[in-house]
Design an enzyme around this catalytic site. Structure first.
Site, PDB file in Angstrom:
ATOM      1  N   ARG A  20       0.959  12.582  -8.800  1.00 56.61           N
ATOM      2  CA  ARG A  20       1.472  11.425  -8.429  1.00 56.61           C
ATOM      3  C   ARG A  20       2.964  11.296  -8.845  1.00 56.61           C
ATOM      4  NH1 ARG A  20      -2.682   7.887  -7.062  1.00 56.61           N
ATOM      5  NH2 ARG A  20      -4.592   8.209  -8.235  1.00 56.61           N
TER       6      ARG A  20
ATOM      7  N   ASP B 171      -4.493   5.137   6.293  1.00 55.22           N
ATOM      8  CA  ASP B 171      -5.030   6.331   6.991  1.00 55.22           C
ATOM      9  C   ASP B 171      -6.098   5.755   8.006  1.00 55.22           C
ATOM     10  OD1 ASP B 171      -5.824   8.729   7.575  1.00 55.22           O
ATOM     11  OD2 ASP B 171      -6.935   8.847   5.818  1.00 55.22           O
TER      12      ASP B 171
ATOM     13  N   GLU C 245       0.832  -1.029  -0.047  1.00 53.61           N
ATOM     14  CA  GLU C 245      -0.094   0.060   0.119  1.00 53.61           C
ATOM     15  C   GLU C 245       0.706   1.158   0.003  1.00 53.61           C
ATOM     16  OE1 GLU C 245      -2.672   1.611  -0.086  1.00 53.61           O
ATOM     17  OE2 GLU C 245      -4.434   0.314   0.659  1.00 53.61           O
ATOM     18  N   ASP C 246       0.240   2.330  -0.504  1.00 54.08           N
ATOM     19  CA  ASP C 246       1.005   3.708  -0.473  1.00 54.08           C
ATOM     20  C   ASP C 246       0.941   4.093   0.993  1.00 54.08           C
ATOM     21  OD1 ASP C 246      -1.824   3.817  -0.674  1.00 54.08           O
ATOM     22  OD2 ASP C 246      -1.422   5.678  -2.135  1.00 54.08           O
TER      23      ASP C 246
ATOM     24  N   PHE D 240      -2.795  15.664   4.856  1.00 55.87           N
ATOM     25  CA  PHE D 240      -2.949  15.261   3.628  1.00 55.87           C
ATOM     26  C   PHE D 240      -1.636  15.321   2.821  1.00 55.87           C
ATOM     27  CE2 PHE D 240      -4.465  14.733  -0.905  1.00 55.87           C
ATOM     28  CZ  PHE D 240      -5.181  13.487  -0.556  1.00 55.87           C
TER      29      PHE D 240
END
Ligand code: IMP
Length: 191
Positions: free
Chosen positions: A178, A116, A112-113, A165
């Site tokens: 990205r 959260d 996963e990036d 964020f």
């Protein structure tokens, strides 16, 4: 719109007025990924695992991580979505693209990036567990522990970051940023 980084996009993306504050630079990311690769090799190096890239955000991380792994494994992709175009999770996870191969009796590493709330990774783990894998483990580049209400199981974590964020290195804001080679916090200006 001001971008306080050396890497400027010209023209800048059509987003609400904001500036980017660098959080993790390319060298920090590269060094940490080398350490993660060593940890992954220790546990999975002799198990012929399937590395699952969670699209879209993990594409850059998986590309760099897997180039550091010198043992046999295959790579597959799936796509999960929980955010839409918002910066706040919708609370609902959907599988938009599934794996192309069976994971039965295979060791699976979900990459996963960012974790959260933990909702996405919990959902993916539960979903893959139903397919009779030998094991399912989770590697994430970033983790925001402040929001992790789901107590997601994370086996390998690159960086714990503040509850803010972020974009870059695969992570987007409405599809943009990205391509940044580093990770930056987004500060919206004058709402
Ligand atoms: P979770 O389900 O709340 O853990 O969110 C996981 C997904 O939300 C990630 O795979 C990202 O696609 C997205 N996400 C969460 N936080 C951020 C962020 O700060 N920037 C960009 N995307 C994020």
């Amino acid at each position: 719109m001001a971008t306080t980084t050396k890497f400027r996009l010209n023209p800048e993306p059509p987003l609400p007025s904001h500036r980017l504050e660098p959080l993790l630079d390319e060298e920090e990311i590269r060094n940490r990924i080398a350490e993660l690769a060593r940890e992954v090799k220790k546990s999975l190096g002799e198990k012929d695992p399937i590395i699952v890239c969670v699209l879209k955000g993990a594409f850059m991380f998986v590309a760099d991580l897997t180039r550091q792994l010198d043992f046999p494994f295959s790579i597959d992709f799936l796509r999960a979505s929980s955010y839409g175009n918002s910066v706040v999770t919708s609370g609902e996870v959907r599988l938009e693209l599934d794996l192309q191969q069976s994971i039965s009796n295979r060791h699976v590493l979900i990459v996963e990036d960012i974790v959260d709330t933990g909702l996405t990774v919990k959902y993916l783990q539960a979903n893959l567990e139903t397919r009779n894998p030998a094991s399912v483990s989770v590697c994430t580049l970033l983790h925001k522990p402040a929001n992790n209400v789901k107590l997601a199981p994370i086996d390998y974590c690159g960086f714990e970051i503040p509850n803010h964020f972020v974009v870059g290195y695969g992570l987007d804001w409405q599809g943009y940023y990205r391509n940044l080679p580093y990770i930056a916090q987004v500060h919206e200006i004058g709402n």
